[in-house]
Write an enzyme that holds these catalytic residues in place. Structure first.
Site, short mmCIF file in Angstrom:
data_model
loop_
_atom_site.label_atom_id
_atom_site.label_comp_id
_atom_site.label_asym_id
_atom_site.label_seq_id
_atom_site.Cartn_x
_atom_site.Cartn_y
_atom_site.Cartn_z
N ASP A 105 0.83 -1.21 0.00
CA ASP A 105 0.00 0.00 0.00
C ASP A 105 0.86 1.25 0.00
O ASP A 105 0.48 2.29 -0.56
CB ASP A 105 -0.92 0.00 1.22
CG ASP A 105 -2.06 -1.01 1.09
OD1 ASP A 105 -2.23 -1.55 -0.02
OD2 ASP A 105 -2.77 -1.24 2.07
N GLY A 106 2.04 1.18 0.63
CA GLY A 106 2.94 2.32 0.64
C GLY A 106 3.39 2.72 -0.75
O GLY A 106 3.60 3.91 -1.03
N HIS A 110 2.82 6.34 -2.42
CA HIS A 110 3.93 7.06 -3.04
C HIS A 110 3.58 7.51 -4.46
O HIS A 110 3.97 8.59 -4.90
CB HIS A 110 5.17 6.16 -3.06
CG HIS A 110 6.41 6.82 -3.55
ND1 HIS A 110 7.11 7.74 -2.80
CD2 HIS A 110 7.08 6.72 -4.74
CE1 HIS A 110 8.16 8.17 -3.48
NE2 HIS A 110 8.17 7.56 -4.66
N ASN A 179 -4.01 8.61 2.65
CA ASN A 179 -4.38 7.97 3.91
C ASN A 179 -4.69 8.96 5.02
O ASN A 179 -5.80 9.03 5.51
CB ASN A 179 -3.26 7.03 4.38
CG ASN A 179 -3.46 5.60 3.95
OD1 ASN A 179 -4.48 5.25 3.36
ND2 ASN A 179 -2.48 4.77 4.22
N ASP A 180 -3.67 9.71 5.43
CA ASP A 180 -3.84 10.54 6.62
C ASP A 180 -2.80 11.64 6.72
O ASP A 180 -1.73 11.59 6.11
CB ASP A 180 -3.78 9.68 7.89
CG ASP A 180 -2.61 8.71 7.89
OD1 ASP A 180 -1.48 9.13 7.57
OD2 ASP A 180 -2.80 7.52 8.19
N ASP A 209 -0.68 12.93 22.45
CA ASP A 209 0.52 12.70 21.64
C ASP A 209 0.35 13.20 20.22
O ASP A 209 1.32 13.23 19.46
CB ASP A 209 0.86 11.21 21.61
CG ASP A 209 1.43 10.71 22.92
OD1 ASP A 209 1.77 11.55 23.78
OD2 ASP A 209 1.54 9.48 23.10
N THR A 220 -8.32 2.35 7.64
CA THR A 220 -7.81 1.01 7.90
C THR A 220 -6.29 1.00 8.05
O THR A 220 -5.67 -0.06 8.04
CB THR A 220 -8.21 0.04 6.76
OG1 THR A 220 -7.80 0.60 5.50
CG2 THR A 220 -9.71 -0.19 6.75
N TYR A 222 -3.16 3.84 9.91
CA TYR A 222 -2.70 4.32 11.22
C TYR A 222 -3.88 4.63 12.14
O TYR A 222 -3.84 4.36 13.35
CB TYR A 222 -1.83 5.56 11.00
CG TYR A 222 -1.00 6.00 12.19
CD1 TYR A 222 -0.82 5.18 13.31
CD2 TYR A 222 -0.37 7.24 12.18
CE1 TYR A 222 -0.05 5.60 14.38
CE2 TYR A 222 0.41 7.67 13.25
CZ TYR A 222 0.56 6.83 14.35
OH TYR A 222 1.32 7.25 15.41
N SER A 225 -5.07 1.67 14.08
CA SER A 225 -4.19 1.35 15.20
C SER A 225 -4.43 2.26 16.39
O SER A 225 -4.22 1.87 17.54
CB SER A 225 -2.72 1.46 14.77
OG SER A 225 -2.42 0.58 13.72
#
EC number: 2.7.1.23
Length: 339
Positions: A105-106, A110, A179-180, A209, A220, A222, A225
């Protein structure tokens, strides 16, 4: 019934009148004659899939176009490929009808920045881990690719986020994310003290944080998580997930996709906040600056082979159907209990 963000090809029996849809005309050439191929260095398995796909495209007498970075991967052998054009990565989206990205997915994250503006469809072959975006398995790549090149596919439009760090009216930094966008404390162990507004309305002052601002695509990743919800890709929504907030009442918030989020660092803050889009190198956010996040005008068009199902992907990737052995009962146990 497909969502308004998901359409199937003209050859698919499930939606035979796609030629009457605006989505059909958004694709330059549904027959896909100019095929872009991209991949990232790091794994020999990536170059193996790149070579396999290049050969399939060549055998079908289609034009193969590769960017310079991919063509120069050290373990990639293109000596048997008769027709291949090598171009700058920035030109791939402009001249191709379809772009195939090999990796995780990265790799698609990119590639998204270079491809989204052209609305060229992107097919992902998964050589990473989860593969929510790159959903074609390597052992199925040959069969699935032929399906797509023959015109049987589904289109899935994902919106992106844009971020601006402003100081007064001056834009200090801008970026985009599929994504984010994440506000975080970098290497510091101190919490960030910040205030957030949505569409000009005060929401909260928070010690945490950081904050994850995610698209449905990023829900789905970061954000998941961090305890955020899973949002179906068809939803026009943005999810705000606090990272380890210093209060039990702080929870993820889902807002309209048309919302504008504004974040400013409070004067009592004691650490250096940083901002990152899709995991790219972080940029500092100073107290006198403001971070603005909203929907990007472009979208990334994902292409899936026929039969793609988001919920099936969740079941597979997140192991929803896996039960612990201590809770499983076979038929003999049931009979013994009845006796």
């Amino acid at each position: 019934m497909p969502s308004r963000f998901m359409e199937t090809s003209a050859q698919s029996a499930r939606l035979p009148h796609l030629h009457e849809s605006e989505l059909f005309h958004a694709i330059k050439n549904p027959a896909f004659r100019r095929i872009g191929l991209m991949g990232r260095a790091g794994k020999r398995s990536v170059t193996q899939s790149l070579g396999q796909i290049a050969q399939i495209i060549n055998d079908m007498n289609l034009t193969l176009i590769m960017d310079v970075q991919t063509a120069n991967l050290p373990t990639l052998n293109l000596t048997d490929i008769e027709r291949v054009k090598i171009v700058k990565r920035s030109l791939i989206g402009e001249i191709c009808d379809l772009v195939i990205v090999v990796g995780g997915d990265g790799s698609i994250l990119h590639a998204a920045e270079a491809l989204a503006r052209y609305r060229v469809p992107v097919l992902g072959v998964n050589r990473g881990r989860l593969g929510f975006l790159a959903d074609v398995k390597p052992d199925e790549a040959a069969f699935k690719l032929r399906q797509v090149l023959m015109g049987d596919y589904q289109l899935d439009h994902r919106f992106l986020l844009t971020m601006e760090i402003r100081e007064g009216r001056k834009i200090i930094h801008e970026d985009m994310a599929l994504n984010d966008i994440v506000l975080h404390a970098g290497k510091s162990v101190h919490m960030i003290d910040f205030q957030m507004k949505i569409d000009g309305h005060d929401v909260y002052r928070q010690h945490s944080d950081g904050l994850i601002v995610a698209t449905p695509t990023g829900s789905t990743a970061y954000a998941l998580s961090g305890g955020g919800p899973i949002i179906h890709p068809s939803m026009d929504a943005i999810c705000l997930v606090p990272m380890h907030p210093h209060t039990l009442s702080s929870r993820p918030i889902v807002v309209s996709g048309t919302s504008e989020i504004c974040i400013r660092i409070h004067e009592d803050n004691r650490t250096q906040p940083m901002v990152s889009a899709d995991g790219k190198p972080s940029t500092p956010l100073e107290q006198e600056q403001r971070l603005y996040i909203r929907k990007h005008p472009d979208k990334l068009t994902l292409l899936h082979p026929p039969g793609f199902d988001f919920y099936e992907a969740c079941r597979t990737k997140l192991h929803w159907n896996v039960h612990a052995e201590e809770f499983s009962l076979d038929a003999d146990d049931d009979i013994m209990d009845d006796e």
